[in-house]
Structure formats: structure tokens, C-alpha cells
Design an enzyme around this catalytic site. Structure first.
Site, PDB file in Angstrom:
ATOM      1  CD  GLU A  99      -3.175  -1.169   1.338  1.00  0.00           C
ATOM      2  OE1 GLU A  99      -3.200  -1.332   2.520  1.00  0.00           O
ATOM      3  OE2 GLU A  99      -3.366  -1.498  -0.041  1.00  0.00           O
ATOM      4  CD  GLU A 101      -3.315  -7.282   3.057  1.00  0.00           C
ATOM      5  OE1 GLU A 101      -4.057  -6.673   3.112  1.00  0.00           O
ATOM      6  OE2 GLU A 101      -2.341  -6.436   2.649  1.00  0.00           O
TER       7      GLU A 101
HETATM    8  C1  GAL Z   1      -4.744  -3.844   3.804  1.00  0.00           C
HETATM    9  C2  GAL Z   1      -4.230  -3.701   4.242  1.00  0.00           C
HETATM   10  C3  GAL Z   1      -3.398  -4.681   5.318  1.00  0.00           C
HETATM   11  C4  GAL Z   1      -4.618  -4.239   6.616  1.00  0.00           C
HETATM   12  C5  GAL Z   1      -6.099  -4.716   5.667  1.00  0.00           C
HETATM   13  C6  GAL Z   1      -7.033  -4.742   6.589  1.00  0.00           C
HETATM   14  O1  GAL Z   1      -5.308  -3.012   2.703  1.00  0.00           O
HETATM   15  O2  GAL Z   1      -2.415  -3.952   3.405  1.00  0.00           O
HETATM   16  O3  GAL Z   1      -2.266  -4.030   6.543  1.00  0.00           O
HETATM   17  O4  GAL Z   1      -4.448  -3.444   6.673  1.00  0.00           O
HETATM   18  O5  GAL Z   1      -5.947  -3.896   4.514  1.00  0.00           O
HETATM   19  O6  GAL Z   1      -6.950  -4.993   7.869  1.00  0.00           O
END
Ligand code: GAL
Length: 988
Positions: free
Chosen positions: A421, A500
Site C-alpha cells: 500500500e 490478502e
Molecule cells: C489492507 C492492508 C493491511 C490491513 C488490511 C485491513 O489493505 O494491506 O495491512 O490494513 O487492509 O485489516
């Protein structure tokens, strides 16, 4: 006293910094400077540096352990931890930070041992200091460094003395580097990793890189040795393989085959100990032989496509913060293995170096991420983002170099990740180019490169299932995030992964099986990494001394992001959540398929056969085991399937018959004992038996007063006792304490809406509609011989919407009491409903709380879109263990498909409705309204009542806290439902 200039410079430091190199084991002398230092905290960075001089009197300073974070000391004496997700906790004014910049000064003396070499260099190594620090040795400045989770060595040869020495370190919490470290986690300043003094012989091995591969059934090594010509001859040995190579000069060093080596994979983590012996030093490296390559849109290791069943792992410990605790880390990785996790993304920075040794040893595919995130610039449309500002280019390159150089020897690392990010820009592209030049054998990952300009894999976060499917589908023209059609086509030529997905905040995530189904079908998709492994709760206490796991806002932060830091598959206290059990079931390495009289067992591993597993079966009648045995079968090769006949002849005439099969470890491993179950499945063998319909009573007349029906006693139509025990109910309940996902305002399931404004959360809708505050009006109470009937109109204040609830109690011929509840909503209720159920109140009768026994699904909670780990069986639990202590209290404890429940003297039997749907149950000590009001478990009021909920239906979980909402198939819309229960008392 102005703040020092370096606090406004984008450079990564200055002074005697030396380039990064591999972390290996050496026989050169090392001296740990961990231990108790003296410490002073100043609220600003405007402090004189007189403390650097040897004459300074630090006797009034406090003791401070190194490594540690000063804000995690006792009593908040040195400030408090602070949590923000995306927002910078200081004004966005790069590269400047406020003068209000907590600055910690550390001092200690140490003695260089007699035996310390007089020749060669001496280096001082810091493994992690948050966020910028300046070092003095014996009063002279050594240098300044930044990069909190990155190693830094300084050359202190000219400053170090035999005997006593004084080291002073000044650490600033905020620095230009903080702009590059905006990860979603606690801000935790301090010297939080090891400090070590290193003797570096002139004729030693300054660096070694054992580039290895495994191709066509054989291994190779291509070493790179950094050593002066004095170090030669250099000899490399692998005793286990009888390998010994001696090179007389640097020019001789080159690639050679290691024919007999076995390959390293995450499933078969075969390591070899290699020594590299030079004139002045011997270093030891544990290596493995494996080749990573991308061929077309496939990500291959040793020639086979791999799939990441991964977790995002932060370094977090409830008491130590990011201070590494090897036992804790090893236990975590062992738990990952037990739950079928095969991959780790080191979100969002390099971990302590030992973590990677453990990953090599236990076997994980690792995506090693650089310490880089600039998320706080997103709110301003990424204006002034360092990622695209030439002033920051060197800092970016410095960060990735320190990342790659330290860890390049680990076979577990299959990809480098530039960071997280940080938008996009030329500096990220430059980082990628530098990795490609340095290590062409590992692909480069960075999710923010949406159009695929400079990265090797296509990566996304929180893409919905349909979007993931569209990414993996050949010929699909569905637009990809921020891509032109041409860019989209390019991205579709690459392997895809979800860096993620499945945001594991609170109760959830749902839909893990839907993701797995598309990954299984579409080979371009290479799985992903759940967000995230562990809650980051910090153990703290209330004013009254009650311990609890704190989250954002619990430490008096000026701005914070609440419990968004509690989104792990493992709770802060280390307990795995039901979500982790669900994950293990969804990705299990063996898949079972029942077909007629056979079961097909598919080994879904890529490399390992099943010689380590024992396959067994058992048959249960109504949850009681009646037969079982072990399948006699040969090891199933990776990717292979073996079909076995099912054991027959055990089907019961009454009740349910279930066959369970499982694959368990045959022997102890480094991460689990023999018998640990890795995969299981069930098959319903129950013979179909139609249920006789019963005549319904007809001659109803109005009633009141006291009525007795079997074990039930009623007053004014309301149940007051069952088997002599006080009970109140049934009472309609439509509300559940919102889960974190129910509170989520983020995305919907269609990709084209991903950038739209946040919607109203389900929780907000439910409160708006008044589902949490229903009122009741008893419309009628009627009696017939052996039967009682009530009609109740249920509705919230100010609402035109309502629900009619008819409850009919009938005494059956066998003495059991049957209850049929018909729930009928008025037309036009908007929004989904959390649940359709009834509540029975069971005040404590003075005795100790009974164990609960049930025949249904278990052992853990399950919801419509998260029930792969739930199996049919007979289970017992204490009341307390029926619900999960999520960091923020919320809906928990629903167990689907109940058949029978024993609670105190009462046995409740649940019958399917006309469509064959069985209700679920929950027993808790609190009402959903009480749970919804509590921000932490300790805020729940003391309770003297148990609440039994029988739910005809529950809404799914989804992962809307950060990702897709509940999939429509599992969303609960207001609808008419029937609940049928029978009560008796085995004791009566
Ligand atoms: C993503 C980020 C993580 C965390 C997650 C939400 O965008 O990369 O670090 O913030 O969202 O928990």
C-alpha cells in the site's frame, strides 16, 4: 535547541553504515549487547546530546531492557502504544515530523573481551530500531540510521577499545522514515531487536549466497562468496552429501551440481548444512535445493504449480509487541502447520531473521516483504507520495537492498515483495529493477502495481469471488482494477494471487470455500494469504486491575482505528478461532469423495505422498461410535487418488448413521504429534424414513391461568417451567450482536462497485429498524385437549413492520411436549435479518452450571457460509466454552443443524422443517443486546441467566469488515419460518 537536520532528510542515514549482507552463523567472535541499558525519555527531539559524552552522569536514568519497546514498559511511564491503520499519527508534511517527537536515549557500557581479535574490523549491528537512531561509541558519533525493521551494521573499528566501552543510542519515535512505515499496526518505538558487536576477520567470509536450484531431478549450487583474496583457498562442504569443493581464488568459484540432493519444498522441507571455510572464518548456512520459476501464467517450484494456502503474519506479541520471542514464533508456525497453512507473507516488513530459519525448517512458502508502506497519502489522492518522488528514491533502494541481502539464502523465500500500500511510482519500479538485477531467480511481488508495469505476478487484495474467478478465466474480458483492456490482458498472462483476502476480523470470515473452489478450478490462480494470522491485542489492565487485550483507543490515543487491529485467525491469547478451523478444513490436503459404495481419496499435495498419514474410518449411530477401522492402502502419490470400498452393514434402523473418514499423522512431526488430524469428511448413511404426520387439535377455546402439559407449566400462555426448572420463552429474537463484518461499511460483491462510497452497515440498518428492541403483544391464548396455542404480534417502536408468531404446544402420546413456532413477517421489511429464532431464558437454579451435550454439528460454532469445519456428532462443552471471546464482543456460538440438546434436566429434540432444514442453537450468558453494548469482554455484565436460542436461520458472516459482503445465497432475508422442537426430561 533546533531538532537535528537528519530528522528532515529523506536519506536512510549517514556515518559508518556498511552495506547489508546475509545473516549466517559464523565462528567469528560476536558479543551481544542485549540486556539492561540506562534510559531517558524526552518529549521532543530538541534535546542536547551531552549524554553522548563518557563523562555524562546517567545515574538518574531508568533501567530499560534491550530489546524492548519503551512504550510497553509497566505503568505507562514512558508513554503508550498507539494504533492507527492508514492515517499518519502526525501531520502529513513530508519529510518533516513534529518537534513533539518522543526521543529515547539509551546508554550502556560493555567490555570487549580479552580474546577479541586485534586484527580485522569490528562492526556494530542493529537488527531493528523504531524509527531513527543515532549512535555514539566512546563519545564519538558512529552514524545515523533508519528503517525500523531492517538490519543495519556500522563499522566501529576505529572507535572500539579493548576493555571498557560506552555505547549511546538516541532513538526518535518519528522520522522521515515513518512516512515509509505506515503499516496497519501499533506504533512501537525503541530498540526492539538485538544489538550485537561483531569481529570481522580480514580473511573471513564477508558474505555468502548459496544460490541453489533443483532441476531435472538434481540439485545445484551457484555460490557467490564475498571475501578478500587473503581468505582463499575457500572450501565448501556438505557433509551429508559428501560434497567438498575448494577454490583457490575468487575466479574459480562457480556453479556445480549436487546430484544426490533431495529437493526442498514447503511440503518436504529437506535442509542441508553447508559450511564455507576460509582462512579466517567458517560460516554455516542451512540450505535447500529448489527452483522457482514463472512459466506463462503458472508459478512453479521444482517444475510444479504451487498454491498458497497462506497467512499474513505480523510480528506481534501481547506483552512484547514486535520484540521477537523465538518460542512464541515457533509455536505459531507449528500451529500454522497443524492448520494446513503452507505459506506466509511477512506483512509488511522483514521479520526477525530467526523466523526464516524456522520457516525453512518447518516448511513454508514465504513471500518476504520489504519494510515499506505510505498508505496515509491515499486520502490525498496520493499527492506527494514518496513512491513517485525522486527525493526518496535512494531510501527506497536502500530498503529493498537491506531486505534482499539479509535473507537471500533462505530456500523458503520464493518471492520478494516491495512493500504494501505505497501507491505506485518510479521508486517502486526502481526497487523492482534492482531486485531483478540482483536475484533473477525469485519473482517480484507488489500489489499496488495494479497495471503490472514492473512486477512478475498479478496480485490483489480482497477481490470478491466473482472477480477472482474473472481474473482466472481465459477469454474473460471483465475489466481489471485500474487497467485498460490492454493492461488487463497483460495481467492475465501472469500468475495471480490474493496477497490478502478473507479479512479475519472477529467472527468470520465467510466464503473461504468459495475462494478455494475457484482456485482449484482455474490454474492461473495461485491461492492467497488470509488477512491475517493473529490479533494484535496488547495485554493491559482496567483501572480496577482487570486484565484485558487492548486495541486502538485503549491507550488514550489522539486518533486511532479501534479494533481494526484485531483481525486475526488467532486471538491475542493464542487461541485459534473457529475461522482458523474452517480454513484448515477448506484447504485440507486430502479430499474425500463418496460415490455409491466407495470413497475416493485425493492427495492434493504437490510434492509429498501420503506415507506420513494414516487413513481411518468410523461409523456413528446418533453420534455414538459403533464401528471403525484403518484403511489399508499404499501411499498416495502427490496429486494421485486412491479409491476404497466403504465399510457397509452398520446402518441403524432408527436414528442417523454417519460415516466419518480422516487422514491423521502416522508419526510425530516437528509441529504436531502422531494422530493429529489433517483432513476429514463425512457421509450420511441414514436410511430414508418418512415421518408420520399427526392430526392437529381442532377444538380450540380461549384460555388463561395455569396450564400443565407434560413437563411444561404455563401461566397466561407463557412457559414458566420445564421439568420443574424455571424457564421463560419462547420469545422471538431477530437481533444478533453485530459481528465486525456486520459493522463493516465497505464493499459489495460486484467489482465495479469496489471504489464506491461506503454503504450503510448491516448493524446500522438493524439498529435503525429496531431489530434490537422488539416489543410484544400477546394477541390470543387458546387451549385444546393436550394443547396450548398463543399468537403474538412482535414489532419495534415507531415501526409499521411486524412479525406474527404462533406457538403451538402439544402433548404427544409418548409424553413428550412438542412446540411448533410459526414466524410470519409482515410484507415489506427492508434489509437482511441477523437471525430468525426464539429465545428461552434459563435463570440459574443455584446449582453449578451444567455441561451442555448435543447431537448436531460441532464441535465449534458455524454459520451458513462458514461450516466446512462443522461435522455431525455428539459433543459436550462447558457453557463458557460455547462462545468465543472475540476482542470486541459480538455474535458467537451458533451451532448449525441441531438434533438433540441436553441442558440440565431437559432434553430438547429439534425436528427439520418441511424443507428439511434443521435449526441451530446458541447458549450464552448474555443477550445479544448486552453483547452489542460491550466494547471488551470484561465489560459484559455479570449474569445469573443462561439464554438458549433456537434459530431457524442465521445470516452469513462474509468479510465485509474489509472485503465482500455475505454472498447472496447465505444472506438471510425476512421470511416465514417454522421451528419444531420436542421436550422431555430423561431423568423424569
Ligand atoms: C489492507 C492492508 C493491511 C490491513 C488490511 C485491513 O489493505 O494491506 O495491512 O490494513 O487492509 O485489516
Amino acid at each position: 535547541m533546533p531538532v537535528p537536520r537528519y530528522l528532515s532528510e529523506t536519506a536512510s542515514g549517514h556515518g559508518a553504515r556498511v552495506p547489508a549482507r546475509s545473516r549466517v552463523t559464523t565462528d567469528a567472535p560476536e558479543l551481544s549487547l542485549n540486556g539492561i541499558w540506562r534510559f531517558r525519555l524526552s518529549p521532543t527531539a530538541n534535546v542536547t546530546d551531552d549524554m553522548a559524552s563518557p563523562g555524562f552522569d546517567d545515574t538518574s536514568w531508568a533501567p530499560m531492557p534491550v530489546p524492548s519497546h519503551w512504550v510497553l514498559g509497566k505503568n505507562g511511564r514512558f508513554g503508550s502504544p498507539a494504533y492507527t491503520n492508514i492515517r499518519y499519527p502526525f501531520p502529513v508534511d513530508p519529510p518533516h515530523v513534529p518537534d513533539e517527537n518522543p526521543t529515547g536515549d539509551y546508554r550502556r557500557t560493555f567490555t570487549v573481551p580479552e580474546a577479541w581479535p586485534r586484527e580485522g574490523r569490528t562492526l556494530l549491528r542493529f537488527d531493528g530500531v523504531e524509527s531513527m537512531y543515532r549512535v555514539w561509541l566512546n563519545g564519538d558519533e558512529v552514524g545515523v540510521a533508519t528503517g525500523s525493521r531492517l538490519v543495519q551494521e556500522f563499522d566501529v573499528t576505529a572507535l572500539v577499545r579493548p576493555g571498557g566501552n560506552l555505547i549511546v543510542v538516541r532513538v526518535h519515535q518519528w522520522s522521515p522514515g515513518s512516512y515509509l512505515e505506515d503499516q496497519d499496526q501499533w506504533w512501537l518505538p525503541g530498540i526492539f531487536r538485538d544489538v550485537t558487536l561483531l569481529a570481522r576477520p580480514d580473511d573471513g567470509v564477508d558474505d555468502v549466497w548459496l544460490r541453489t536450484g533443483w532441476e531435472n531431478g538434481a540439485g545445484w549450487i551457484d555460490p557467490e562468496i564475498t571475501a578478500s583474496s587473503d581468505a582463499y583457498p575457500v572450501t565448501l562442504r556438505i557433509p551429508e552429501l559428501n560434497v567438498e569443493r575448494t577454490w583457490r581464488s575468487p575466479a574459480d568459484v562457480g556453479r556445480f551440481p549436487v546430484g544426490d540432493a533431495e529437493p526442498w519444498t514447503a511440503e518436504t522441507p529437506r535442509l542441508y548444512t553447508v559450511t564455507v571455510h576460509a582462512a579466517g572464518e567458517t560460516v554455516t548456512v542451512r540450505t535447500g535445493f529448489r527452483t522457482v520459476e514463472i512459466v506463462g501464467d503458472r508459478f512453479l517450484v521444482n517444475g510444479r504449480r504451487i498454491v498458497f494456502h497462506g497467512m499474513n503474519r505480523h510480528e506481534t506479541h501481547p506483552e512484547r509487541g514486535r520484540v521477537f520471542d523465538e518460542d512464541h514464533a515457533r509455536a505459531d508456525l507449528a500451529m500454522m502447520k497443524r492448520f494446513n497453512v503452507n505459506a506466509i507473507r511477512t506483512s509488511h516488513y522483514p521479520p526477525h531473521p530467526r523466523l526464516l530459519d524456522i520457516a525453512d525448517e518447518l516448511g513454508f512458502w514465504v513471500v518476504l516483504e520489504c519494510d515499506l508502506e505510505t498508505h496515509g497519502f491515499e486520502a490525498g489522492g496520493w499527492a506527494r507520495n514518496p513512491s513517485d518522488d525522486p527525493a526518496w528514491r535512494d531510501a527506497y533502494l536502500d530498503r529493498i537492498e537491506r531486505t534482499v541481502e539479509r535473507d537471500k539464502n533462505h530456500p523458503s523465500i520464493v518471492m520478494w515483495s516491495l512493500g504494501n500500500e505505497a501507491g505506485t511510482g518510479a521508486n517502486l519500479a526502481a526497487m523492482s529493477a534492482s531486485v531483478h538485477a540482483r536475484d533473477p531467480h525469485r519473482p517480484v511481488h507488489y500489489e499496488g502495481d495494479h497495471t503490472g508495469e514492473y512486477t512478475d505476478v498479478y496480485s490483489r487484495m480482497y477481490a470478491s469471488v466473482p472477480e477472482t474467478e474473472a481474473i482466472g478465466t481465459d477469454g474473460s474480458s471483465a475489466p481489471l482494477l485500474e487497467c485498460t483492456p490492454a493492461q488487463g490482458a497483460r495481467q492475465r498472462t501472469k500468475p495471480f494471487l490474493l496477497c490478502e483476502y478473507a479479512h479475519a476480523m472477529g467472527n468470520g470470515p465467510g466464503a473461504l470455500d468459495q475462494y478455494e473452489a475457484v482456485v482449484d478450478r482455474l490454474p492461473r490462480l495461485h491461492g492467497g494469504f488470509v488477512w491475517e494470522w493473529r490479533d494484535h491485542g496488547i495485554l493491559t489492565r482496567t483501572a480496577e486491575g482487570v486484565p484485558f487485550y487492548g486495541y486502538g483507543g485503549d491507550f488514550g490515543e489522539v486518533i486511532h482505528d479501534g479494533n481494526f487491529v484485531m483481525d486475526g485467525m488467532v486471538l491475542s491469547d493464542g487461541r485459534p478461532t473457529p475461522g482458523l478451523h474452517e480454513f484448515a478444513a477448506v484447504v485440507q490436503p486430502i479430499r474425500f469423495r463418496f460415490d455409491g459404495g466407495t470413497v475416493a481419496m485425493e492427495n492434493r499435495r504437490r510434492f509429498a505422498d501420503t506415507a506420513d498419514l494414516e487413513f481411518s474410518w468410523q461409523i456413528e449411530h446418533d453420534g455414538t461410535r459403533v464401528a471403525g477401522g484403518v484403511f489399508a492402502l499404499d501411499a498416495i502419490p502427490a496429486g494421485g487418488t486412491t479409491t476404497m470400498p466403504l465399510p457397509g452393514e452398520h446402518i441403524a434402523a432408527e436414528g442417523e448413521t454417519w460415516l466419518s473418514v480422516q487422514a491423521a499423522l502416522a508419526r510425530d512431526t516437528a509441529w504436531a504429534p502422531a494422530g493429529h488430524v489433517l483432513a476429514r469428511a463425512q457421509h450420511d448413511l441414514t436410511a430414508a424414513r418418512p415421518e408420520a404426520s399427526r392430526p392437529r387439535p381442532a377444538d380450540w377455546h380461549d384460555a388463561g391461568g395455569t396450564v400443565a402439559l407434560g413437563i411444561g407449566e404455563f401461566e397466561g400462555g407463557r412457559l414458566v417451567r420445564l421439568a420443574g426448572r424455571a424457564v421463560a420463552g419462547p420469545r422471538l429474537e431477530l437481533f444478533r450482536a453485530p459481528t465486525d463484518n456486520d459493522r463493516g461499511e465497505s464493499t459489495v460483491n460486484e467489482p465495479e462497485h469496489q471504489d464506491s462510497a461506503p454503504g450503510l452497515s448491516n448493524a446500522a440498518e438493524w439498529h435503525g429498524l429496531g431489530l434490537d428492541r422488539l416489543t410484544h403483544r400477546l394477541v390470543s391464548v387458546q387451549e385444546a385437549p393436550g394443547a396450548l396455542r398463543t399468537l403474538t404480534r412482535v414489532a419495534p417502536a415507531a415501526s409499521l413492520h411486524s412479525v406474527l408468531v404462533e406457538s403451538v404446544w402439544t402433548l404427544l402420546d409418548d409424553g413428550r411436549l412438542e412446540l411448533r413456532v410459526e414466524v410470519e413477517p409482515s410484507p415489506g421489511w427492508p434489509s437482511v435479518w441477523p437471525r430468525i429464532g426464539v429465545r428461552f431464558d434459563l435463570p440459574d437454579d443455584g446449582g453449578s452450571l451444567p455441561e451442555v451435550e448435543w447431537f448436531g454439528t460441532g464441535p465449534l460454532e458455524s454459520y451458513p457460509d462458514s461450516r466446512r469445519a462443522a461435522r455431525v456428532g455428539r459433543f459436550t462443552s462447558s457453557l463458557e466454552d460455547l462462545t468465543v471471546d472475540y476482542a470486541r464482543p459480538q455474535e458467537s456460538g451458533h451451532r448449525s443443524d441441531l438434533r438433540e440438546l441436553l441442558f440440565g434436566p431437559v432434553r430438547l429434540t429439534a425436528l427439520p422443517d418441511l424443507r428439511g432444514r434443521r435449526p441451530g442453537f446458541t447458549i450464552t450468558r448474555h443477550t445479544p443486546q448486552q453483547v452489542a453494548d460491550a466494547a471488551h469482554p470484561h465489560e459484559l455484565p455479570a449474569s445469573r441467566t443462561s439464554y438458549l436460542f433456537i434459530d431457524a436461520a442465521q445470516h452469513g458472516l462474509g468479510s465485509r469488515a474489509c472485503g465482500p459482503d455475505v454472498w447472496p445465497d447465505f444472506a438471510l432475508r425476512p421470511e416465514a419460518r417454522t421451528i419444531r422442537l420436542r421436550f422431555d426430561s430423561p431423568a423424569h
